[in-house]
Structures are given as structure tokens and as C-alpha cells.
Design a protein around this motif. Structure first.
Motif, PDB file in Angstrom:
ATOM      1  N   SER A  21       0.830  -1.208   0.000  1.00  0.00           N
ATOM      2  CA  SER A  21       0.000   0.000   0.000  1.00  0.00           C
ATOM      3  C   SER A  21       0.865   1.260   0.000  1.00  0.00           C
ATOM      4  CB  SER A  21      -0.976   0.002   1.178  1.00  0.00           C
ATOM      5  OG  SER A  21      -0.348   0.332   2.389  1.00  0.00           O
ATOM      6  N   LEU A  22       2.020   1.209   0.684  1.00  0.00           N
ATOM      7  CA  LEU A  22       2.946   2.346   0.659  1.00  0.00           C
ATOM      8  C   LEU A  22       3.523   2.541  -0.742  1.00  0.00           C
ATOM      9  CD1 LEU A  22       4.940   1.928   4.026  1.00  0.00           C
ATOM     10  CD2 LEU A  22       3.015   3.460   3.552  1.00  0.00           C
ATOM     11  N   GLU A  23       3.887   1.425  -1.396  1.00  0.00           N
ATOM     12  CA  GLU A  23       4.412   1.511  -2.766  1.00  0.00           C
ATOM     13  C   GLU A  23       3.353   2.058  -3.718  1.00  0.00           C
ATOM     14  OE1 GLU A  23       7.801  -2.011  -2.726  1.00  0.00           O
ATOM     15  OE2 GLU A  23       5.993  -2.300  -3.929  1.00  0.00           O
ATOM     16  N   TYR A  24       2.134   1.549  -3.612  1.00  0.00           N
ATOM     17  CA  TYR A  24       1.066   1.988  -4.505  1.00  0.00           C
ATOM     18  C   TYR A  24       0.737   3.467  -4.300  1.00  0.00           C
ATOM     19  CZ  TYR A  24       0.076  -2.979  -5.550  1.00  0.00           C
ATOM     20  OH  TYR A  24       0.143  -4.291  -5.955  1.00  0.00           O
ATOM     21  N   GLN A 131      16.915  -6.825  -9.573  1.00  0.00           N
ATOM     22  CA  GLN A 131      15.533  -6.786  -9.110  1.00  0.00           C
ATOM     23  C   GLN A 131      15.194  -5.436  -8.474  1.00  0.00           C
ATOM     24  OE1 GLN A 131      13.154  -8.998  -9.323  1.00  0.00           O
ATOM     25  NE2 GLN A 131      11.873  -8.993  -7.514  1.00  0.00           N
ATOM     26  N   MET A 132      14.006  -4.906  -8.796  1.00  0.00           N
ATOM     27  CA  MET A 132      13.539  -3.630  -8.245  1.00  0.00           C
ATOM     28  C   MET A 132      12.227  -3.835  -7.499  1.00  0.00           C
ATOM     29  SD  MET A 132      14.039  -1.062 -11.488  1.00  0.00           S
ATOM     30  CE  MET A 132      15.647  -0.800 -12.240  1.00  0.00           C
ATOM     31  N   THR A 133      11.931  -2.945  -6.572  1.00  0.00           N
ATOM     32  CA  THR A 133      10.596  -2.908  -5.976  1.00  0.00           C
ATOM     33  C   THR A 133       9.627  -2.373  -7.029  1.00  0.00           C
ATOM     34  OG1 THR A 133      10.941  -0.656  -5.167  1.00  0.00           O
ATOM     35  CG2 THR A 133      11.538  -2.459  -3.666  1.00  0.00           C
ATOM     36  N   THR A 134       8.325  -2.554  -6.798  1.00  0.00           N
ATOM     37  CA  THR A 134       7.337  -2.128  -7.793  1.00  0.00           C
ATOM     38  C   THR A 134       7.374  -0.624  -8.009  1.00  0.00           C
ATOM     39  OG1 THR A 134       5.927  -3.971  -7.121  1.00  0.00           O
ATOM     40  CG2 THR A 134       4.911  -2.272  -8.464  1.00  0.00           C
ATOM     41  N   ASP A 181      19.243  13.852  -2.585  1.00  0.00           N
ATOM     42  CA  ASP A 181      19.985  13.851  -1.317  1.00  0.00           C
ATOM     43  C   ASP A 181      21.006  12.711  -1.241  1.00  0.00           C
ATOM     44  OD1 ASP A 181      18.281  11.706  -1.137  1.00  0.00           O
ATOM     45  OD2 ASP A 181      17.396  12.270   0.785  1.00  0.00           O
ATOM     46  N   GLY A 182      21.097  11.925  -2.327  1.00  0.00           N
ATOM     47  CA  GLY A 182      22.060  10.829  -2.356  1.00  0.00           C
ATOM     48  C   GLY A 182      21.568   9.545  -1.722  1.00  0.00           C
ATOM     49  N   ALA A 183      20.330   9.572  -1.190  1.00  0.00           N
ATOM     50  CA  ALA A 183      19.766   8.394  -0.536  1.00  0.00           C
ATOM     51  C   ALA A 183      18.825   7.663  -1.500  1.00  0.00           C
ATOM     52  CB  ALA A 183      18.995   8.806   0.718  1.00  0.00           C
ATOM     53  N   PRO A 184      18.624   6.348  -1.300  1.00  0.00           N
ATOM     54  CA  PRO A 184      17.681   5.620  -2.147  1.00  0.00           C
ATOM     55  C   PRO A 184      16.263   6.147  -1.954  1.00  0.00           C
ATOM     56  CG  PRO A 184      18.452   4.223  -0.323  1.00  0.00           C
ATOM     57  CD  PRO A 184      19.276   5.468  -0.307  1.00  0.00           C
ATOM     58  N   ILE A 185      15.536   6.312  -3.054  1.00  0.00           N
ATOM     59  CA  ILE A 185      14.155   6.791  -2.964  1.00  0.00           C
ATOM     60  C   ILE A 185      13.264   5.623  -2.557  1.00  0.00           C
ATOM     61  CG2 ILE A 185      12.205   7.801  -4.206  1.00  0.00           C
ATOM     62  CD1 ILE A 185      14.209   9.143  -6.081  1.00  0.00           C
ATOM     63  N   MET A 186      12.618   5.768  -1.402  1.00  0.00           N
ATOM     64  CA  MET A 186      11.688   4.760  -0.900  1.00  0.00           C
ATOM     65  C   MET A 186      10.385   5.452  -0.511  1.00  0.00           C
ATOM     66  SD  MET A 186      13.946   2.296   1.590  1.00  0.00           S
ATOM     67  CE  MET A 186      15.486   1.560   1.029  1.00  0.00           C
ATOM     68  N   PRO A 187       9.273   4.709  -0.516  1.00  0.00           N
ATOM     69  CA  PRO A 187       8.006   5.316  -0.111  1.00  0.00           C
ATOM     70  C   PRO A 187       8.064   5.865   1.311  1.00  0.00           C
ATOM     71  CG  PRO A 187       7.622   3.204  -1.167  1.00  0.00           C
ATOM     72  CD  PRO A 187       9.095   3.311  -0.958  1.00  0.00           C
ATOM     73  N   LYS A 188       7.332   6.945   1.530  1.00  0.00           N
ATOM     74  CA  LYS A 188       7.238   7.515   2.873  1.00  0.00           C
ATOM     75  C   LYS A 188       6.692   6.460   3.837  1.00  0.00           C
ATOM     76  CE  LYS A 188       5.355  11.540   5.263  1.00  0.00           C
ATOM     77  NZ  LYS A 188       4.470  12.710   5.159  1.00  0.00           N
ATOM     78  N   GLY A 189       7.393   6.255   4.931  1.00  0.00           N
ATOM     79  CA  GLY A 189       6.960   5.278   5.925  1.00  0.00           C
ATOM     80  C   GLY A 189       7.546   3.891   5.734  1.00  0.00           C
ATOM     81  N   MET A 190       8.207   3.657   4.577  1.00  0.00           N
ATOM     82  CA  MET A 190       8.723   2.313   4.288  1.00  0.00           C
ATOM     83  C   MET A 190       9.878   1.927   5.215  1.00  0.00           C
ATOM     84  SD  MET A 190       8.316  -0.419   2.495  1.00  0.00           S
ATOM     85  CE  MET A 190       7.450  -0.088   0.949  1.00  0.00           C
ATOM     86  N   VAL A 191      10.804   2.861   5.447  1.00  0.00           N
ATOM     87  CA  VAL A 191      11.957   2.544   6.310  1.00  0.00           C
ATOM     88  C   VAL A 191      11.472   2.155   7.706  1.00  0.00           C
ATOM     89  CG1 VAL A 191      14.023   3.478   7.426  1.00  0.00           C
ATOM     90  CG2 VAL A 191      13.568   3.986   5.006  1.00  0.00           C
TER      91      VAL A 191
END
Length: 206
Positions: A21-24, A131-134, A181-191
Motif C-alpha cells: 500500500s505504501l508503494e502503490y 531486481q527492483m521494488t514495484t 539527497d544521495g539516498a535511495p528513494i523509498m516510499p514515505k513510511g517504508m523505512v
């Protein structure tokens, strides 16, 4: 056709996990911001979407499958397929209007969920060997076909480490796009979700 494409995730799972749901939600937000549309297809009637998706801008939810929705436009659908022989290129933005992803892409090890869509005969393209996340796969596809950046010119980080606490870290088994910012882009709340799940797992080992 407008520059904005349609990105379709065929939801191949009876459930909708919190991380999905975070990815979507991220795909919907980024698609909306770039003038694209995000379509979540094959969503069973029995599945209640979480609050973060119920009113997400840029998201359209369909119970029908990709085959039904685009029955008359099959030649305009590109399947993002790790087993394809050809990498996605900027010119594919001229050929295709609809880019199809088989959820769940972020399996580790990969279970080749895309094979279910491959059998339907869509033209396939690959996003490189890792492999990548969706949400990453959709992000990379959008950058290639809308922003016209070749897939191998996008800045990536492979298998980044996330710090769980001062003594523990976990390696993410995926490729991510690197943000400004040099960090991997992840959905908000994923970390936070990953750390919480990892801590649960560590508790079980203690």
C-alpha cells in the motif's frame, strides 16, 4: 497522445500488504505529479483498500484484468519483464502508451510473478539486471519513457543497508533510484515499516 502514460499494476495477490500500500500510494502520487495515470487492475471486490489509497490522487482501481480493459489496444501495452531480451528505451515512449507491471515485483528471491502476464503475449522490455521494488520499476519506466533518460543513465544504488539500531542493520535486496539527497528513494513510511518488521524478527530470535 499526451506525454503522460498509463502505468498499470496487475495486482496478483488476494491480500494487500502494508508495504504494497505504501508503494502503490507513492506510484499514485508520482504519477499524478507527472501527468500520468496509475491503474491498479484485477483488484478483487472482497479487498478493502487501506485509507492511504482510498482517495489517492492519480489512482484508478479496477476489478477487471488488463486483458479486459485494453482488449482493443494490446499493441500499445508494454510488459516490464525481467526475462525480456530487450531493455526499455526512450523510443518506447513513442511505441507504447500503457506500461504493465506484475505485482508483486519485490519478491526476494524473485518468484517470476510476471510469467502469468507473459503468457498473455504482451511485448516485453527489461529494466536492467537487478531486481527492483514495484514503485522503483514504475519510477524508472516513467523516467525513461516520459523524461527520455536511458535506463543505464539513471543513478542507482544496489542493495543499500538500512540501520535498524546501533548494533543491527539489514541489507535491502533491491535496486533503488538515488534521490537528490544521495539516498535511495523509498516510499514515505517504508523505512519505519522495515525496521519494525525486522525488530519483530529479531525479537523472535532472542
Amino acid at each position: 497522445m499526451p506525454a503522460g502514460k498509463t502505468f498499470v499494476v496487475e495486482h496478483l495477490d488476494p491480500e494487500l500488504e502494508a508495504w504494497s500500500s505504501l508503494e502503490y500510494a507513492t506510484i499514485a502520487s508520482e504519477s499524478h505529479a507527472s501527468g500520468a495515470q496509475f491503474l491498479l487492475s484485477s483488484v478483487p471486490d472482497s479487498l478493502t483498500l487501506p485509507a492511504n489509497l482510498q482517495n489517492a490522487q492519480g489512482l484508478k482501481v479496477e476489478t477487471r484484468s488488463i486483458e479486459e480493459i485494453y482488449a482493443d489496444r494490446k499493441d500499445k501495452v508494454c510488459l516490464l519483464d525481467p526475462a525480456a531480451s530487450q531493455d526499455l528505451g526512450p523510443d518506447d515512449g513513442d511505441t507504447f502508451d500503457i506500461f504493465l507491471f506484475g505485482g508483486i515485483l519485490g519478491d526476494d528471491p524473485p518468484r517470476d510473478r510476471t510469467s502469468e502476464l507473459r503468457k498473455k503475449g504482451y511485448q516485453g522490455r527489461r529494466l536492467g539486471p537487478v531486481q527492483m521494488t514495484t514503485d522503483t520499476a514504475v519510477r524508472v519506466t516513467r523516467i525513461v519513457v516520459q523524461d527520455r533518460v536511458p535506463v543505464d543513465k539513471i543513478p542507482y544504488v544496489d542493495h543499500p543497508e538500512l540501520k535498524i539500531n546501533k548494533n543491527e542493520s539489514t541489507e535491502m535486496p533491491f535496486r533503488y533510484v538515488v534521490g537528490e539527497d544521495g539516498a535511495p528513494i523509498m516510499p514515505k513510511g517504508m523505512v519505519e515499516l522495515i525496521i519494525k518488521d525486522t525488530e519483530k524478527g529479531l525479537d523472535g530470535l532472542l
